[in-house]
Design a protein around this motif. Structure first.
Motif: not given
Length: 198
Positions: A1-8, A28-34, A46-55
């Motif tokens: 499972m790929i654990r993701v934090v999403l920042a947007e 799985t998205v483990v957390a989101t951030a604004g 959360h120590r995710p595998d990937v941070l998916l983030t906007d610039i």
């Protein structure tokens, strides 16, 4: 499972991306951030595998966050509307593992996410060539001063803020204007911003 934090920073976009990613059987998205500060806190927690983030986000940008996470276990995938080669070069310098555009199909985003998780580097093809064609001619100090110009600061204000002589500020800005072919300091700052160098 790929654990993701999403920042947007846009709540609707953040929610839509989170729902689409959660539909994937291996994500799985483990957390989101604004914003960038929330993103750093979520990664620390959360120590995710990937941070998916906007610039472009309030406070720390996605590039600032990537720089702070450089060398950490969490890999960074930038997703943005900005198809600017300057941003891509800065992202690569900050150690990001991938850079994709928001207007790409969701299947491409998920593929990029999986590839980044697997240790690859992923760059939107339309940006890859442009990144090498337009090198940033500015020095770090010139970028710093042009960033101040974007805030509306006068040369005198910049001199005080950065502990420089006003003549030194003028010299740096004149050099930056010449490099960018700009008629004035405001045009130089706008040009640098549009190219992703600020």
């Amino acid at each position: 499972m790929i654990r993701v934090v999403l920042a947007e920073d846009q709540a609707m976009v953040r929610g839509a991306f989170a729902q689409l990613l959660d539909l994937q059987p291996d994500v799985t998205v483990v957390a989101t951030a604004g914003d960038g500060d929330e993103a750093l806190a979520a990664v620390a927690e959360h120590r995710p595998d990937v941070l998916l983030t906007d610039i472009e986000m309030p406070g720390r940008t996605g590039l600032d966050v990537a720089q702070e996470l450089r060398g950490e276990r969490t890999r960074v995938l930038i997703i943005t509307t900005f198809a600017r080669s300057g941003y891509l070069r800065r992202a690569m310098d900050a150690g990001v593992a991938g850079y994709v555009l928001k207007d790409a199909p969701i299947a491409e985003l998920v593929s990029a996410l999986r590839r980044v998780h697997a240790g690859e580097r992923v760059v939107a093809p339309e940006l890859a060539m442009a990144a090498w064609d337009s090198a940033d001619p500015l020095t770090p100090r010139e970028r710093e001063l042009l960033q101040e110009v974007l805030t509306g600061a006068s040369n005198a204000d910049i001199a005080v803020r950065l502990n420089l002589a006003e003549g030194t500020v003028r010299n740096y800005l004149s050099t930056a204007m010449a490099k960018l072919g700009a008629r004035n300091r405001s045009e130089a700052a706008r040009t640098a911003k549009e190219r992703g160098w600020l």
